[in-house]
Design an enzyme around this catalytic site. Structure first.
Site, PDB file in Angstrom:
ATOM      1  N   ALA A 180       1.407   1.913  -7.624  1.00 16.30           N
ATOM      2  CA  ALA A 180       1.442   3.379  -7.726  1.00 16.30           C
ATOM      3  C   ALA A 180       0.150   3.997  -8.258  1.00 16.30           C
ATOM      4  O   ALA A 180       0.134   5.184  -8.557  1.00 16.30           O
ATOM      5  CB  ALA A 180       2.609   3.812  -8.615  1.00 16.30           C
ATOM      6  N   TYR A 231      -1.721  -9.177   7.635  1.00 16.92           N
ATOM      7  CA  TYR A 231      -1.053  -7.998   7.081  1.00 16.92           C
ATOM      8  C   TYR A 231       0.260  -7.722   7.807  1.00 16.92           C
ATOM      9  O   TYR A 231       1.314  -7.589   7.180  1.00 16.92           O
ATOM     10  CB  TYR A 231      -1.999  -6.807   7.187  1.00 16.92           C
ATOM     11  CG  TYR A 231      -1.423  -5.503   6.675  1.00 16.92           C
ATOM     12  CD1 TYR A 231      -1.202  -5.299   5.320  1.00 16.92           C
ATOM     13  CD2 TYR A 231      -1.108  -4.470   7.563  1.00 16.92           C
ATOM     14  CE1 TYR A 231      -0.679  -4.099   4.850  1.00 16.92           C
ATOM     15  CE2 TYR A 231      -0.593  -3.267   7.105  1.00 16.92           C
ATOM     16  CZ  TYR A 231      -0.378  -3.086   5.748  1.00 16.92           C
ATOM     17  OH  TYR A 231       0.136  -1.898   5.292  1.00 16.92           O
ATOM     18  N   ARG A 250      -2.666   4.543  -6.726  1.00 20.44           N
ATOM     19  CA  ARG A 250      -3.430   5.317  -5.726  1.00 20.44           C
ATOM     20  C   ARG A 250      -2.664   5.331  -4.412  1.00 20.44           C
ATOM     21  O   ARG A 250      -1.626   4.686  -4.270  1.00 20.44           O
ATOM     22  CB  ARG A 250      -4.817   4.711  -5.510  1.00 20.44           C
ATOM     23  CG  ARG A 250      -4.815   3.290  -4.955  1.00 20.44           C
ATOM     24  CD  ARG A 250      -6.220   2.741  -4.787  1.00 20.44           C
ATOM     25  NE  ARG A 250      -6.875   2.588  -6.079  1.00 20.44           N
ATOM     26  CZ  ARG A 250      -6.828   1.469  -6.805  1.00 20.44           C
ATOM     27  NH1 ARG A 250      -6.162   0.414  -6.363  1.00 20.44           N
ATOM     28  NH2 ARG A 250      -7.441   1.395  -7.959  1.00 20.44           N
ATOM     29  N   GLY A 251      -3.179   6.079  -3.430  1.00 16.30           N
ATOM     30  CA  GLY A 251      -2.659   6.045  -2.078  1.00 16.30           C
ATOM     31  C   GLY A 251      -1.204   6.461  -1.956  1.00 16.30           C
ATOM     32  O   GLY A 251      -0.734   7.376  -2.634  1.00 16.30           O
ATOM     33  N   LYS A 258       4.256  -8.004   6.413  1.00 15.53           N
ATOM     34  CA  LYS A 258       5.146  -6.842   6.413  1.00 15.53           C
ATOM     35  C   LYS A 258       6.388  -7.091   7.273  1.00 15.53           C
ATOM     36  O   LYS A 258       7.482  -6.622   6.950  1.00 15.53           O
ATOM     37  CB  LYS A 258       4.393  -5.611   6.916  1.00 15.53           C
ATOM     38  CG  LYS A 258       3.312  -5.109   5.963  1.00 15.53           C
ATOM     39  CD  LYS A 258       3.881  -4.608   4.648  1.00 15.53           C
ATOM     40  CE  LYS A 258       2.823  -3.910   3.802  1.00 15.53           C
ATOM     41  NZ  LYS A 258       3.385  -3.346   2.548  1.00 15.53           N
TER      42      LYS A 258
END
Length: 259
Positions: free
Chosen positions: A27, A174, A29-30, A178
């Site tokens: 949490a 990545y 950033r972004g 996911k």
């Protein structure tokens, strides 16, 4: 598992989370920072969890995000949390429960990006994606479940990506990590339904140009494919409202979930 009930018609921001406690991993950033602020604006007390206690190569720290929430009138607690360390996660969760009294909502957002072709992917990069994006979600979820169960139900969500389904774009660490996270959460929804806990995945409908995306080698994106961060915040607030009688066992896209 298809969700039970129907999607609410009201915008996510109109639904109150007053009295709820949210733990947002990744949490500083972004997307994570945006989701934390959105949950706080809807009334939740928020644990802002990440490794970033001090500013590094990328902007944003757990302290700066928590300070922003508090300045806006919300409740927030910065908690140092390395999702690759079970001890660090357990300490962060216990600090949250000690301060706010429990946990109702989890947003498992911590992640690292690597979009390189498989043949040029170093083993350490492959392993890092799995360690953070998959095992990290497993560990933080495992730590939070007993506390959400103790509250009589709640909502767990993992942040994933539309890239899971883009098999025509090739393979990378990545997207593989996911995809595994989505399978983990879809199965977990069945396991936790008797505990009245909603379990969902949430991904942007388009690309969110976060600091991590830009630093991690994300390719150039046409303007029409860029999604404002607020779309993820609004969608997360709506999913945070759920329990096992509502939306659960689904993979949601942000702009499809909210008006």
């Amino acid at each position: 598992m298809a969700h039970c009930g129907s999607l609410p018609n009201e915008p996510a921001v109109s639904r109150s989370l007053s009295g709820k406690v949210a733990f947002v991993a990744g949490a500083s950033r972004g997307i994570g920072a945006t989701v934390a602020a959105s949950l706080a604006a809807a009334g939740a007390a928020v644990a802002v969890a990440a490794r970033s206690e001090e500013r590094g190569k990328l902007p944003g720290t757990i302290g700066s995000v928590a300070d922003g929430i508090i300045a806006a009138g919300g409740r927030a607690l910065p908690v140092a949390c390395d999702v690759t360390s079970e001890g660090s996660i357990n300490a962060a969760v216990e600090a949250t429960v000690g301060t706010f009294g429990g946990i109702d909502i989890l947003v498992a957002n911590a992640g690292v990006l690597w979009l390189g072709p498989i043949e040029s992917t170093p083993l350490k990069r492959w392993q890092l994606c799995l360690d953070v994006n998959l095992t990290g979600v497993f560990l933080v979820t495992k730590a939070v479940i007993p506390h959400v169960r103790a509250r009589g139900g709640g909502s767990l969500m993992a942040v994933t990506t539309t890239g899971v389904g883009m098999v025509d774009q090739g393979a990378n660490a990545y997207w593989v990590s996911k995809a595994a996270t989505e399978r983990l959460y879809l199965g977990l929804a069945t396991d936790l339904q008797p505990d009245n806990i909603a379990v969902n995945c949430l991904s942007p409908s388009r690309v969110v140009l976060t600091e991590g995306w830009q630093a991690g080698g994300g390719f150039d994106i046409p303007p029409e494919m860029v999604e404002p961060r607020e779309a993820m915040g609004n969608a997360a607030v709506l999913l945070a409202q759920q329990d096992a009688t509502g939306i659960t066992g689904t993979v949601q896209r942000s702009e499809e979930l909210t008006p």
